[in-house]
Enzyme design. Structure first.
Site: not given
Length: 323
Positions: A51, A54, A108, A213
């Site tokens: 992820s 993203k 997420s 993140k």
């Protein structure tokens, strides 16, 4: 001859003194103001990024300057059929693009990320083309991103390339604001639902975080991108393929200790669960969890990371019908 021997011994001593035991397979820590590499381990190794993808999805969406108040309908095609990951975002929900972006970055959510790509100008193919252009513009020569969520292990990069992505992401105030919120209420079909940041260090006392993140799929392990301020320095860290959430957090703690010049790294037992941490006036302390092998440097140095010298009104987007 004696001078050369003394210099070699001195260099060896300084490097071993800075050796840090890390659970992540790839590590890169760069001082933002100077570009100086502070810590490095397998920074050129190509690996799935989960992820962390993203952040790229968010940049491409923001670059398109779409109406952030436009309502997006979460479609059945947005449901994860690859990893069958869970989501608290119901199919059929109408959510503003701004809130969909928040769900994708902070918590997420994979349906949210998929919806952002599906409603991009030109659809998914337009989104993919924009991602390729962005990758090229950032000079991420070892990076391939095929879809917006990170569920596909073919989304791959290196720690070196991901520092470039992190630095670019940090220039978007929307991204830095969203990713540094510990929790937020999102309006879903008229109901306020609380979502939390997937990075437990965000909002923890003693941490000054400017970008964050996390990522996880089985092929990628536990991953993290984070920008922190510590010891008077702004630094960006990339951690790839840690074996557990606890190892990922311990790595982040050890990096901060290294930057601030604290004497010894934290060593705790590994666990599949994230460790609990108590905030103190100066730093977070780790409590060991369930039993498991200790994270420590091996004699051969494979698990060590060494300090290195610096290098130079709302509209509704209708569902797309399948042809």
């Amino acid at each position: 001859m004696l001078k050369k021997l003394f210099a070699a011994v001195a260099l060896s001593f300084s490097v071993s003194a800075f050796a840090v035991p890390f659970g992540s397979q790839s590590v890169l820590v760069v001082e933002d103001d100077t570009g100086k590499i502070l810590l490095e381990k397998n920074a050129d190794r190509v690996a799935p990024i989960a992820s962390l993808t993203k952040l790229m999805t968010a940049m491409v969406v923001l670059d398109a300057k779409q109406d952030m108040d436009e309502l997006i309908e979460i479609d059945r095609s947005d449901v994860d059929t690859v990893k069958h990951s869970s989501s608290r975002v119901p199919v059929g929900s109408l959510i503003s693009r701004r809130d969909v972006l928040q769900l994708a970055l902070m918590s997420s959510d994979n349906r949210a990320a998929a919806a952002l790509a599906r409603t991009y100008p030109g659809g998914l193919e337009g989104f993919k083309a924009a991602v390729r252009r962005k990758i090229a513009a950032l000079g991420m020569t070892h990076t391939v991103i095929e879809e917006p969520t990170g569920l596909n292990p073919h989304n791959r990069s290196t720690a070196g390339d991901l520092v470039k992505m992190a630095n670019a992401s940090a220039k978007y105030p929307t991204i830095t604001d969203i990713t540094t919120q510990s929790k937020e209420l999102i309006n879903i079909d008229g109901r306020e639902v609380e979502y939390r940041n997937t990075n437990r260090l965000v909002g923890a006392k003693g941490w000054d975080i400017g970008l964050s993140k996390t990522g996880y799929i089985q092929e990628a392990g536990r991953c993290l991108i984070m920008n922190i301020k510590a010891g008077g320095k702004n630094a960006t860290m990339v951690l790839l393929n840690a074996g557990a959430s606890s190892a990922r957090i311990l790595d982040a703690l050890n990096i901060r200790r290294f930057i601030t010049g604290e004497e010894a790294p934290v060593v705790a037992r590994a666990s599949n669960r994230a460790p609990r941490f108590k905030a103190s006036s100066s730093r977070a302390r780790i409590k060991a969890t369930a039993s498991g092998p200790r994270i420590k440097a091996s004699a051969g140095g494979k698990s060590k990371v060494k300090a290195v010298k610096p290098r130079a009104k709302a509209k509704v987007v209708p569902k797309r019908r399948k042809k």
